[in-house]
Structure formats: structure tokens, C-alpha cells
Enzyme design. Sequence first.
Site, PDB file in Angstrom:
ATOM      1  N   ASN A   1      11.744 -20.418  26.306  1.00  0.00           N
ATOM      2  CA  ASN A   1      13.005 -21.356  27.134  1.00  0.00           C
ATOM      3  C   ASN A   1      12.246 -21.338  28.898  1.00  0.00           C
ATOM      4  OD1 ASN A   1      14.335 -22.053  25.134  1.00  0.00           O
ATOM      5  ND2 ASN A   1      14.348 -19.969  24.432  1.00  0.00           N
ATOM      6  N   GLU A   2      11.836 -22.270  28.897  1.00  0.00           N
ATOM      7  CA  GLU A   2      11.113 -22.129  30.781  1.00  0.00           C
ATOM      8  C   GLU A   2      12.603 -23.210  31.599  1.00  0.00           C
ATOM      9  OE1 GLU A   2       8.619 -20.100  31.176  1.00  0.00           O
ATOM     10  OE2 GLU A   2       7.375 -20.872  30.375  1.00  0.00           O
ATOM     11  N   PRO A   3      11.842 -22.736  32.819  1.00  0.00           N
ATOM     12  CA  PRO A   3      12.492 -22.955  33.894  1.00  0.00           C
ATOM     13  C   PRO A   3      13.469 -24.611  33.950  1.00  0.00           C
ATOM     14  CG  PRO A   3      11.186 -21.654  34.876  1.00  0.00           C
ATOM     15  CD  PRO A   3      11.040 -21.994  34.494  1.00  0.00           C
TER      16      PRO A   3
END
Length: 648
Positions: free
Chosen positions: A158-160
Site C-alpha cells: 500500500n504505497e503513499p
Amino acid sequence: MNNTTNPYEKIPVKVFNNSRCASVWIAGEIGQIIKQKQAQQLPCVLGLATGSTPIQVYKELIRLHKEEGLSFQNVITFNLDEYFPIPKESLHSYYHFMHENLFNHVDIKKENIHIPDGTLIKEQIEDFCQYYENLILEKGGLDFQLLGIGSTGHIGFNEPGSSINSKTRLITLDRKTRADASSSFYGIENVPKYAITMGIGTILQAKKIIIAAFTEGKQKIASTVIEGAISSQYPATFLQNHKNTLFVLERASAQGLTRFQAPWLLEAQGLKGELQIKYDLSTAKKGVIWLSQKVGKPILRLQQEDYEDNGLLELITQIGQGNCGIVNLTVFRELSQIITGWPAGGRPDKLPESYFTQKKAISKQKIIIFSPHPDDDVICMGGTMKKLTNQGHEVHVVYMVSGNLAVFDFDALRFADVLKETQKMIGGNGEEFYEKVKKQIKEKKLGEVDGPDLAYIKTVIRRTEARSAALCTGVEEQNIHFLDLPFYETGKSTKKPLGDEDKKIVKDIILKIQPDQIYAAGDLTDPHGTHRVCLESILAVLPQVKEQLPNLNTLLYRGAWQEWELDKVTMAVPLSPDELYEKRIAIFKHQSQKDRPMFPGSDSREFWQRSESRNKETAKLFTNLGFVNYEALECFVSLDVLLLLGEL
Ligand code: F6R
């Protein structure tokens, strides 16, 4: 101290001495959950992570299974993520990772293992993700979730920008995440661009979560997530909302927390009873440097109210008998004593006229510079090396591993070509060798081990570069040594554990040279952890040579991957602009690492740029503290200091 009494920490934190103890403890917790569920005759649903962080946890779980009878018969697992697209049999797939590191070694039922499928076609992904979510719920939800954390603050992938309610889905990987992974993929271009990941919402539904972060490289992101504001910019901060999350750190990864960075601030929060700081010279130094940087004043201009306003009154009482001027002076003097242009001692009373040209040591010392890879010496202490040889000391450089893994195939082929062309004139079988190298390159698949001729020419390339760079700093040819330690020679990024044969080689060279001073790399965040193993070998051997070398002084350097914190530095060697330039030229001799090294980590700068900017930055820090305006400084920390601080 736990976070109920620490207003800075918004997630409970447990700090262990090292990652091994932390991993054993985490595995123990997982084992307990499995057993509890077994006692209730219920399945135990575990959410699992991959990456470097959980490896030791899995090792311990395997041990618990083999030696203590922990059974995985009732365990159902859901992995967080998988690269997309990726075949299951790829060495880089998380499918492969999990089987290699856990599943193949325990009695888990095959049908209970769930890992997002990296082999789907794009059109199938949405349905698959929904199926994955439903399946987790159907099995009763996650009883436990193990997490690592990426340098972007991702959990799972879950990236920025990921939202708190996100579910299992296809995600585009951040460039930084791909850069972090590039070392094991042999280049960022080989790292998949996508992944299938559980969402933040999926993770937050777990009944219990342990998130772990190990090594110094995780210091910054760990403190941001634990102490910072909740934000989708750092997805792991959403864990602050979860009722049963524990953040597990070890000493190095925990250092960014306020309780270590500025413990006096906790004292100022009225937590005195719990945290009565006992100041000594070392903590006083840390406090004063921190204060000077915080209020933007040189040390000798710090005033009573600066100390008072920033929780450091107790420092004045304990060290300065209530007088801040005494504290200022004590720390200023202490810091000025660490700056020296004579790193092996022997500073002359007055500069002989011939100082810069004549090699004449005041008291000649024997010195070993241990360089893990063939370029760490010049990158980190090229300026100091030159000073040492100029001052007439007997300087030996010992290159510990061949570093052949970091040479590109096209460079190897070019050098084989040079050999072929040269042998046309001098005789020999250059043509045959060239063809072999060419064939070994052609037949090799991504991540596979180099053939013997290819590996050999790569070793030779790095060796000759190292020799050329060392000669450039004035080290004599007979004092250049190559150990090619066996632990490194797997041909892969995963190395063997340090063995007795490695230690023996290191011990033999120390005893052969009989040094007065040793320099070793304390730059421990290199991509494959080689520096850590090299240092481990030296640390294992030093007690064994203590009797023969009672006055041996060991200093650690940094510069390629990180820099020392100023308060720990025991020696800072100033470099003039010319000396800095000469150092750059020595680094340039490592042509195979120039422009774009094979393993750059996530720093896009070249090594000479990193080291130059670190050396200049240190000089600037000293200037801001009120010292002379140096061009650049190379810093060293005494091994004894680090051992005393319990940092090794
Ligand atoms: C892996 C995963 C990632 C990693 C993170 C840290 O399944 O979901 O979030 O936990 O990238 O990786 P390491 O531990 O290799 O630093």
C-alpha cells in the site's frame, strides 16, 4: 517505557537489543496464538509478510516446529502481497520466498496456503481480489498479521496515497520501492511495476498486528510512523488507529524515536520519575549539539534560557554546576579535540617545510584499512588514506570480498575483448576465453549465478580498479591485499553465513601485518548486508589477537551509505578542496561502479557525490556549531565507543 507514558509514541513500541532477539520474540508470540487456537480446536488465520525483515522470524518458527513440536496443522495463511506479473517459480516471487523460507519446512497443509496470484491475466485480477477478501472473512478473519515496512511507509504494497479503507487490489509500485528492490533484481528495470496487495482496510481488520522494522535504514520511517501525524502519505500511520498493534524495533532502527534522539524532552513532559537522565560527557555532547541545531546558535552562544526552554536544565545542573557557560565550554573543547589532520597521531610541533612532499612519519604506524567491497576504502576515507600515506605510515588496504556481483555483463565482455585483442600480440588463448565469457552471458537467466570465466573476469575488473585507486592514495603495491572471503562467493545476492574459514583469513592477515591502527567499515546499510558480515568477522577476531596487539586502536568509517551522528564521532579529519578533489579522482578509478552502479540502493547519486556531500555536510555542521569553516571532514568512530554505547 511503553507508550502509555510517552506522549510522542502513538503506537506501542517494544525495542530489542538486536533483530535476532526481536525475531525470536515475535515467533514466540505467533507460536502462542497458534497453540491457543489449537487448544480451542479452532483454525488459526495468519497474515504473513515477505522481505528481509521476517526472515529470522520464519527461521525461528521452523525451529519451534522441528525442535519444540509446534504444529501448523490448524494454520491457514494469507500473504499480504505478490509482484505482478510474476511466475510462481521465479526466484523473486513471494510464492517462492514463502515456500523457501517457511512453508517447505513446516507441516502446514498445502490447501491452507494463500498467496495473491501473480500469474493472472489483468482482466481476472478484480475478481481474484474480491475472492481473496471473501476468503479471509470466510476463514474467520485474520487472527494475526505480521508486517514489515517499506521506506515509503508502505505496509503490504500500500504505497503513499492508499486510503484507510482500501481492499485487496492491483497497485502500481512507487519508484522508491522499486529502487529498494533493485538490488535483488539486478537493476530497477527488472523490478515488476505492479503488485497485488491486501488493502489497508484488510490489514486493519486483523485482531492483532505486529509490525517490525530492523536496521538503521528503517530509523527514519519508523519514527515518522510512530510519532508523526496520520496521513495517507505514510500509509503505515493508519496503524495508529488500530487497537492491538505493536511496533517491534531493535536498537538501530529505534534510534530515530524521541526517547533516544532527545530523551530530555520526555523529562520535560513531567516524566522525570521514569526517565531521570544521568548526564555524562557523551549525553552532554548529544544534548548540546541537538540544542545548538534546534535553536540555530553556535555552541558558545547558547544561553541559560535555551537550555531551559528545551528540557535541558538538568544537563546544566549535572554537568555545569548550574552554569551553562561551563557546559558550552566543556562540549566545545571536547568537540575541538576530535578534529585532527594527523589521523595516526604524531602531529609535529611545527610544520616542517617539506611536510607536503616528504614522507617522514613522526612515529611510523602500521595501519590496516579493511574495505568490505573494493571501493569502500576510497569512497569513505580516501582523503584520510592519502594523509596517512603522506605522513609516512605503513598503510595496508585489505579488500575483504571480491565484489564481482556488482559488475555488469557488458563490462565483463569488454574486458574479455581487451584480453583477446592483447593476446593477439603477446600470445595466449584470448579468443577462447572471450567466447566462453560471451556464451556464459548469453545462457544466463536473470538472477542466475555467473559461469566461472565470467565471475573470474568480474573479480579481476574490481581487483584492478581497487589497486589503481589505492595506488592513487599513495598505498604501496605490496601493501594491497585481496581476501576474497568465501562467505560472499555464492554468486548470488544471498550470502552464506560467516564461517570459521572467513574468520581465519581475517585473523591471519591481522597477525601478519601486526597493525597499530585498524580502520573498518561501519557503514552497515549496504543493499546485501555484506558490510555487516565483514565487520562481524573483524569483531569476532579482535579479541583473539588482543594479547599479541594490546595497543591496537580500531576506528570505523562511513560515507557510501550513511554518515555518523556527530555526537558519536571520535575523530574528524579535515580535507582541503584539493584533497577532496584527489579523493574524487581515486573513486573514479572504480569505473565499473561509475555513472550507474549495479546496486545503487535507493540513492540516485553516484558514490563520489554521496561521499563528497556527506563530507561537506559534516563540515557545515561543525561550522554551524561554531568551528572553523572547513571544506570537508571525514568522520570516524572508535570501536570502543560503539561497544560502550552497546551499539554493536
Ligand atoms: C512484503 C511487504 C512489504 C515489506 C516491506 C519491507 O510482503 O508487504 O511491505 O514488508 O517492503 O521490506 P523489507 O523487510 O525487505 O525491508
